[in-house]
Design an enzyme around this catalytic site. Structure first.
Site, PDB file in Angstrom:
ATOM      1  N   ASP A 293       0.818  -1.221   0.000  1.00 50.06           N
ATOM      2  CA  ASP A 293       0.000   0.000   0.000  1.00 50.06           C
ATOM      3  C   ASP A 293       0.847   1.265   0.000  1.00 50.06           C
ATOM      4  O   ASP A 293       0.378   2.340  -0.384  1.00 50.06           O
ATOM      5  CB  ASP A 293      -0.957  -0.003   1.191  1.00 50.06           C
ATOM      6  CG  ASP A 293      -2.096  -0.981   0.963  1.00 50.06           C
ATOM      7  OD1 ASP A 293      -1.897  -2.179   1.191  1.00 50.06           O
ATOM      8  OD2 ASP A 293      -3.167  -0.540   0.486  1.00 50.06           O
TER       9      ASP A 293
ATOM     10  N   ASN B 151       1.417  -2.830   4.189  1.00 51.15           N
ATOM     11  CA  ASN B 151       0.479  -3.676   3.447  1.00 51.15           C
ATOM     12  C   ASN B 151      -0.541  -4.206   4.444  1.00 51.15           C
ATOM     13  O   ASN B 151      -0.441  -3.969   5.657  1.00 51.15           O
ATOM     14  CB  ASN B 151       1.225  -4.815   2.735  1.00 51.15           C
ATOM     15  CG  ASN B 151       0.353  -5.516   1.702  1.00 51.15           C
ATOM     16  OD1 ASN B 151      -0.351  -4.866   0.931  1.00 51.15           O
ATOM     17  ND2 ASN B 151       0.356  -6.843   1.694  1.00 51.15           N
TER      18      ASN B 151
END
Lengths: 346, 346
Positions: free
Chosen positions: B238, B248
């Protein structure tokens, strides 16, 4: 254990019936399931109405009482052997069940050919196993509470509570006793997929006891360790081998690896009935594979992609090298010292 | 991506509306949600109708188009700033959203004072971001598929698929491309509590593509690694920092620690929009804390102890030292080499 202000055991025997707190219905419904045959007891162990290594040991022991009550005079020995095998097959991984069944079975057989005495002794033997298990767990609490300090944050997995162990619990006996001695600490409760014993049962027990806690998903443990928010991990066990390897609820091994990577002490609390001196090492433990639907469905509703399958090993094996200590009624011992335990079971 | 035989993108723009494959309803219902205002887009990002770092970037980019279309001529600049801030606040952790919003916003502002041209360029800019993201992911697949060998067992977490990324996916682009090249492998799909993106979305995508897989609970990854049943771990991300630390989905850090402990390569696949060259290290990443009900409830039904609370960090941060390589459209690079990437976003 206190539930809604009343004293309870997870497993008991009354008026010719085995009484089980229905752990599949908790925490939403508090219900006692009564088993009137050993086959019903085996079904309740298999479907996890009763669960937790010591608790299914106690349920099995009482199951043998029902078996003795219903056995024919002509084929008493044979009937008892069939019941023993039937109950033994209900779940394979936890050794407490095997230990309890063999103990009660041996006590019954020792009375033969006096069948009436054998039937009498069955209940005495089962009560002895159950009372000893509860007292063992109380002592685990006494021994283990010394590890708990004020302001500690403790992680636990699955339910190693009074529900899992007739009374007191193993990991939760430690927390229960520390709490009753006035210690202030906080518990991170792994929800424990797929059956959510942490979110449902451990959270329920901690709340009943008034112990501060929060539920986390199993995948969060590493994150909170990384953030220095976990000081100690305590779990129960389903079978502990001579070399210190042990089986416990799936996810325990991951926690042990994570705890070691973060230098966090990792303790396992267990009664004598969970030690298997006939099992040299973890590789020898049979891991139960449960149904795919436990993963793909929740409360009967599909929660995963319809066309996909799943794997569902119910337990994993953690090498003894990951264990800081086993908290037992005889003290906290090193993984390498299990041989000297010589548990009363053997 | 192919869904039920038809080509789809997770995010697109048609007739003045942002069209999103509703990821909360998959895999049970395939439904397109149409957003007619940027506020609706922000709500869809927040409630995860659209999710996945690159996909929310694309949704945000199109959200800016809706904002430009509805902005007043008198207060155009101010309205665009408000829209930018509003969309930016919908989710904090993934950097793709920020990168996409700032890119489209800058392109819009560069046209002023010509408001008509600004409105026109908004769509051009958003389409450019979206097309580039899809092409970036296709290239990730080309680059990454070389890592996949016949008979490999690969573990992935959450959904780093086409749904999460306009098209192709990141981790799943690698698997999709390897599969299309005829390689035979097997995927372990972490179910990914609490929102089950693995069990619902990754399993769905793999099934649509015809890739062999099974769902496991997040707590099982360590067990299967211990049994030598995992050869490779691939996840998405992310936000990736300059030093290789990355955010993430919660549980990624645990997987990375477990992979390292078992000497299993751990790869992260990500498009250029996920790299944040303004972020020096993982500690600087804001971790979104989502609602307690995501843990305690499922499909609106309570699944945990009623009186208990929960913690719900949606992401964790994995240090770069745990990453074998980042699979990017420019090749597979070492965590220490991110500075040389100089992504087109910057």
């Amino acid at each position: 254990m206190i539930i809604n202000g009343q004293e309870h055991r997870s497993v008991s025997f009354k008026d010719g019936k085995v009484l089980l707190i229905n752990q599949n219905k908790l925490p939403h419904t508090f219900e006692i399931t009564a088993c009137e045959s050993y086959q019903q007891v085996a079904a309740a162990i298999h479907d996890m109405t009763v669960r937790g290594a010591p608790a299914i040991g106690a349920a099995g022991a009482y199951g043998m009482v029902l078996a003795a009550m219903s056995a024919s005079d002509q084929n008493f020995s044979k009937d008892m052997e069939i019941a023993l095998a039937f109950l033994l097959a209900s779940r394979p991984t936890a050794v407490d069940l095997k230990n309890a069944l063999h103990q009660v079975h041996a006590d019954i057989i020792s009375c033969l050919p006096d069948i009436n005495k054998a039937k009498e002794i069955a209940l005495v033997s089962a009560e002895r196993f159950t009372d000893a298990s509860a007292e063992d767990c109380r002592l685990i609490g006494e021994v283990g509470q010394e590890l708990i300090k004020d302001e500690m944050n403790i992680l636990t997995h699955c339910n190693a509570g009074a529900l899992a162990t007739v009374d007191w619990g193993t990991a939760l006996a430690v927390l229960r006793m520390a709490h009753r001695k006035g210690k202030k600490f906080f518990v991170y409760v792994d929800e424990t997929r797929p059956r959510l014993q942490g979110a449902r049962l451990t959270a329920f027990e901690l709340q009943q006891e008034g112990i501060s806690h929060a539920i986390i998903t199993d995948s969060m443990a590493g994150h909170f360790m990384q953030q220095d928010r976990i000081d100690l991990v305590i779990t129960g066990a389903d079978r502990i081998c001579l070399n210190g390897d042990f089986a416990n609820k799936i996810g325990t091994y991951s926690l042990a690896v994570l705890a070691k990577a973060h230098n966090i002490p990792f303790y396992v609390a267990a009664p004598q009935s969970t030690f298997d001196l006939n099992c040299e090492k973890g590789n020898d433990i049979q891991i139960e594979e449960r149904s795919v639907e436990e993963i793909t469905h929740l409360n009967g509703k599909l929660i995963a992609n319809p066309g996909s399958t799943a794997f569902n090993p119910a337990f994993d094996v953690t090498p003894g090298a990951f264990v800081t200590g086993f908290i037992t009624c005889k003290g906290t011992i090193n993984p390498s010292d299990i041989r000297v335990l010589n548990p009363s079971m053997e």
